[in-house]
Design a protein around this motif. Structure first.
Motif, PDB file in Angstrom:
ATOM      1  N   GLY A  76       0.990  -1.264   0.050  1.00 31.57           N
ATOM      2  CA  GLY A  76      -0.126  -0.143  -0.422  1.00 31.57           C
ATOM      3  C   GLY A  76       1.221   1.260  -0.270  1.00 31.57           C
ATOM      4  N   LEU A  77       0.286   2.706  -0.821  1.00 27.23           N
ATOM      5  CA  LEU A  77       0.959   3.228  -1.250  1.00 27.23           C
ATOM      6  C   LEU A  77       0.510   5.027  -0.420  1.00 27.23           C
ATOM      7  CD1 LEU A  77       2.790   2.391  -4.542  1.00 27.23           C
ATOM      8  CD2 LEU A  77       4.145   2.180  -2.442  1.00 27.23           C
ATOM      9  N   TYR A 119       0.681   8.989   0.477  1.00 27.51           N
ATOM     10  CA  TYR A 119       1.533   9.862   0.192  1.00 27.51           C
ATOM     11  C   TYR A 119       1.233  11.417   1.095  1.00 27.51           C
ATOM     12  CZ  TYR A 119       1.722   7.162  -4.078  1.00 27.51           C
ATOM     13  OH  TYR A 119       2.033   6.302  -4.903  1.00 27.51           O
ATOM     14  N   SER A 120       2.424  11.997   0.837  1.00 33.79           N
ATOM     15  CA  SER A 120       2.004  13.273   2.563  1.00 33.79           C
ATOM     16  C   SER A 120       2.132  14.317   1.174  1.00 33.79           C
ATOM     17  CB  SER A 120       2.686  13.714   2.960  1.00 33.79           C
ATOM     18  OG  SER A 120       2.818  15.081   4.063  1.00 33.79           O
ATOM     19  N   GLY A 121       1.127  15.791   1.313  1.00 35.90           N
ATOM     20  CA  GLY A 121       1.585  17.053   0.192  1.00 35.90           C
ATOM     21  C   GLY A 121       1.702  16.826  -1.065  1.00 35.90           C
ATOM     22  N   PHE A 122       1.057  15.546  -1.061  1.00 34.78           N
ATOM     23  CA  PHE A 122       1.139  15.491  -3.541  1.00 34.78           C
ATOM     24  C   PHE A 122      -0.129  14.114  -3.313  1.00 34.78           C
ATOM     25  CE2 PHE A 122       2.736  14.057  -7.432  1.00 34.78           C
ATOM     26  CZ  PHE A 122       2.192  12.496  -7.635  1.00 34.78           C
ATOM     27  N   THR A 123      -0.787  14.769  -4.670  1.00 36.26           N
ATOM     28  CA  THR A 123      -1.926  13.669  -4.872  1.00 36.26           C
ATOM     29  C   THR A 123      -2.183  13.658  -6.585  1.00 36.26           C
ATOM     30  OG1 THR A 123      -3.445  15.826  -3.436  1.00 36.26           O
ATOM     31  CG2 THR A 123      -4.058  14.153  -5.929  1.00 36.26           C
ATOM     32  N   PRO A 124      -1.573  11.745  -6.311  1.00 37.75           N
ATOM     33  CA  PRO A 124      -1.238  11.046  -8.003  1.00 37.75           C
ATOM     34  C   PRO A 124      -2.462  12.073  -8.425  1.00 37.75           C
ATOM     35  CG  PRO A 124      -1.402   9.638  -6.017  1.00 37.75           C
ATOM     36  CD  PRO A 124      -1.533  11.008  -5.695  1.00 37.75           C
ATOM     37  N   ALA A 125      -2.161  11.456 -10.332  1.00 38.28           N
ATOM     38  CA  ALA A 125      -3.126  11.302 -10.945  1.00 38.28           C
ATOM     39  C   ALA A 125      -4.225  10.006 -10.987  1.00 38.28           C
ATOM     40  CB  ALA A 125      -2.761  11.512 -12.701  1.00 38.28           C
ATOM     41  N   SER A 126      -5.325   9.573 -11.183  1.00 37.84           N
ATOM     42  CA  SER A 126      -5.672   8.848 -11.187  1.00 37.84           C
ATOM     43  C   SER A 126      -5.152   7.808 -12.539  1.00 37.84           C
ATOM     44  CB  SER A 126      -7.768   8.643 -11.591  1.00 37.84           C
ATOM     45  OG  SER A 126      -7.647   9.515 -12.638  1.00 37.84           O
ATOM     46  N   GLY A 127      -5.329   6.467 -12.291  1.00 38.05           N
ATOM     47  CA  GLY A 127      -5.094   5.575 -13.486  1.00 38.05           C
ATOM     48  C   GLY A 127      -4.210   4.855 -12.642  1.00 38.05           C
ATOM     49  N   ALA A 128      -3.937   3.582 -13.708  1.00 43.13           N
ATOM     50  CA  ALA A 128      -2.516   2.711 -13.495  1.00 43.13           C
ATOM     51  C   ALA A 128      -1.476   4.016 -14.015  1.00 43.13           C
ATOM     52  CB  ALA A 128      -2.183   1.635 -14.201  1.00 43.13           C
ATOM     53  N   GLN A 171      -0.023  -1.399  -5.319  1.00 47.74           N
ATOM     54  CA  GLN A 171       1.163  -2.051  -6.381  1.00 47.74           C
ATOM     55  C   GLN A 171       1.969  -4.382  -5.689  1.00 47.74           C
ATOM     56  OE1 GLN A 171       2.121  -1.255  -8.925  1.00 47.74           O
ATOM     57  NE2 GLN A 171       1.253   0.664  -8.853  1.00 47.74           N
ATOM     58  N   THR A 172       0.949  -4.513  -6.457  1.00 47.94           N
ATOM     59  CA  THR A 172       1.454  -6.292  -6.172  1.00 47.94           C
ATOM     60  C   THR A 172       3.265  -6.853  -7.187  1.00 47.94           C
ATOM     61  OG1 THR A 172      -0.609  -6.693  -6.350  1.00 47.94           O
ATOM     62  CG2 THR A 172       1.394  -8.134  -5.882  1.00 47.94           C
ATOM     63  N   ILE A 173       4.497  -6.702  -5.555  1.00 47.79           N
ATOM     64  CA  ILE A 173       5.667  -7.069  -6.527  1.00 47.79           C
ATOM     65  C   ILE A 173       5.378  -8.577  -6.463  1.00 47.79           C
ATOM     66  CG2 ILE A 173       7.435  -6.271  -5.842  1.00 47.79           C
ATOM     67  CD1 ILE A 173       6.144  -4.100  -6.073  1.00 47.79           C
ATOM     68  N   SER A 180      11.765 -10.067  -7.372  1.00 50.18           N
ATOM     69  CA  SER A 180      11.847  -8.768  -8.417  1.00 50.18           C
ATOM     70  C   SER A 180      11.881  -7.204  -7.437  1.00 50.18           C
ATOM     71  CB  SER A 180      10.379  -9.107  -9.191  1.00 50.18           C
ATOM     72  OG  SER A 180       9.606  -8.514  -9.014  1.00 50.18           O
ATOM     73  N   ALA A 181      11.834  -5.960  -8.414  1.00 46.01           N
ATOM     74  CA  ALA A 181      12.007  -5.017  -7.890  1.00 46.01           C
ATOM     75  C   ALA A 181      11.524  -4.278  -9.303  1.00 46.01           C
ATOM     76  CB  ALA A 181      13.598  -4.523  -8.177  1.00 46.01           C
ATOM     77  N   GLU A 182      10.789  -3.394  -8.607  1.00 47.80           N
ATOM     78  CA  GLU A 182       9.570  -1.652  -9.076  1.00 47.80           C
ATOM     79  C   GLU A 182      10.349  -1.070  -8.698  1.00 47.80           C
ATOM     80  OE1 GLU A 182       5.764  -4.811  -9.740  1.00 47.80           O
ATOM     81  OE2 GLU A 182       5.608  -2.870  -8.316  1.00 47.80           O
ATOM     82  N   VAL A 183       9.626   0.132  -9.731  1.00 45.49           N
ATOM     83  CA  VAL A 183      10.077   2.082  -9.784  1.00 45.49           C
ATOM     84  C   VAL A 183       9.016   2.490 -10.230  1.00 45.49           C
ATOM     85  CG1 VAL A 183      11.105   3.944 -10.337  1.00 45.49           C
ATOM     86  CG2 VAL A 183      12.726   1.287  -9.825  1.00 45.49           C
ATOM     87  N   VAL A 184       7.758   2.788  -9.431  1.00 44.55           N
ATOM     88  CA  VAL A 184       6.844   3.076  -9.219  1.00 44.55           C
ATOM     89  C   VAL A 184       6.877   4.863  -9.940  1.00 44.55           C
ATOM     90  CG1 VAL A 184       4.576   3.690  -9.210  1.00 44.55           C
ATOM     91  CG2 VAL A 184       5.491   1.242  -8.206  1.00 44.55           C
ATOM     92  N   THR A 185       6.504   5.052 -11.184  1.00 44.90           N
ATOM     93  CA  THR A 185       6.651   6.597 -12.046  1.00 44.90           C
ATOM     94  C   THR A 185       5.181   6.863 -11.577  1.00 44.90           C
ATOM     95  OG1 THR A 185       8.679   6.377 -13.069  1.00 44.90           O
ATOM     96  CG2 THR A 185       7.705   8.311 -13.417  1.00 44.90           C
ATOM     97  N   LEU A 186       4.991   8.268 -10.337  1.00 44.33           N
ATOM     98  CA  LEU A 186       3.274   8.965 -10.526  1.00 44.33           C
ATOM     99  C   LEU A 186       4.155   9.818 -11.149  1.00 44.33           C
ATOM    100  CD1 LEU A 186       2.892   7.990  -6.356  1.00 44.33           C
ATOM    101  CD2 LEU A 186       1.968   6.972  -8.755  1.00 44.33           C
TER     102      LEU A 186
END
Length: 269
Positions: A12-13, A15-24, A48-50, A54-60
């Motif tokens: 589960g992710l 954020y503080s002070g940031f609102t991400p865009a909707s969608g994947a 996100q399911t890892i 493996s390793a993932e980098v999520v770009t928001l």
């Protein structure tokens, strides 16, 4: 990063002070044997399911709460000539700053930007004589947001000039119950060549054009204009060209009797 070789984990992710865009969001994944990275949209900004080992980098991308500009007023037309017109409208407002406007020509479901002024007026040029147009306006703010489209205004340019050239038009109808076709032959009976032509006439009945060939044909009420295409606009003195259309009628299929070419009255026959 998931260093468990057999089990997947959901993360589960927040954020503080940031609102991400909707969608994947975009997710770059390094998976066994670790020789390449794959990138695809997946999961969500909050979960996100890892996969195992493996390793993932999520770009928001940031979400937006920008309010688009208010809708411009319906434009009004003035100074209408054979090739131009001036449009003006009530200005829009924007909380993020107004960047300008897009004036569009509307043909059916197609819109073409014909001017992009920074103020609430535009002078249009390069229009075709004796032609009906429909225009509308969008507002743009400094963040790139666009308003809803304004109401539309209909503009019909005045007749142009054939430069002293003469013309003759022959109209040949084929009428049946509720339908008809009309074939129009245009002759240059003058001494100067034409590089393009616009034929204008009015139906005396209630005919409606539904399709056309060898010309762009538009209708406003009873008034019809037909403009040449790229391959048949040039007519030398003594030469002719023709175009046609199909349509429907209800109460009367009477044929037009008066025609102009580029604003000059033609003989008929």
């Amino acid at each position: 990063m998931n260093d468990d070789p057999t089990n997947s984990y959901t993360v589960g992710l927040n954020y503080s002070g940031f609102t991400p865009a909707s969608g994947a969001p975009s997710v770059a994944t390094l998976a066994p044997p670790g020789t390449g990275i794959t990138t695809a949209a997946g999961g969500s900004a909050s979960s996100q399911t890892i996969a195992p080992y493996s390793a993932e980098v999520v770009t928001l991308q940031p979400g937006t709460t920008a309010t688009p500009p208010t809708t411009p007023g319906t434009p009004t037309a003035s100074n209408v000539t054979s090739t131009g017109a001036t449009l003006s409208w009530t200005a829009s407002t924007s909380s993020s700053g107004l960047a300008g406007y897009d004036v569009v020509s509307v043909t059916g479901g197609t819109e073409t930007v014909v001017a992009s002024p920074t103020t609430n007026s535009a002078t249009l040029t390069g229009l075709t004589p004796s032609t009906a147009y429909t225009f509308a306006v969008y507002a743009r703010d400094t963040a790139g947001n666009r308003s809803a489209r304004s109401g539309t205004v209909a503009v019909t340019t005045s007749a142009g000039s054939t430069g002293g050239a003469s013309c003759k038009v022959t109209y040949t109808p084929n009428v049946w119950g509720g339908g008809f076709t009309g074939n129009v032959t245009v002759a240059n009976t003058g001494t100067a060549p034409w590089t393009s032509w616009t034929v204008a006439f009015a139906f005396p009945g209630d005919e409606k054009v539904t399709s056309a060939w060898n010309a762009t044909v538009t209708q406003s009420g009873a008034n019809v204009t037909a403009t040449s295409l790229s391959y048949n606009g040039a007519i030398a003195p003594g030469a002719t060209t023709s175009f046609g259309f199909q349509g429907t009628w209800s109460a009367s299929s009477a044929s037009p009797t008066a025609f102009t070419v580029n604003g000059s009255a033609c003989t008929t026959g």
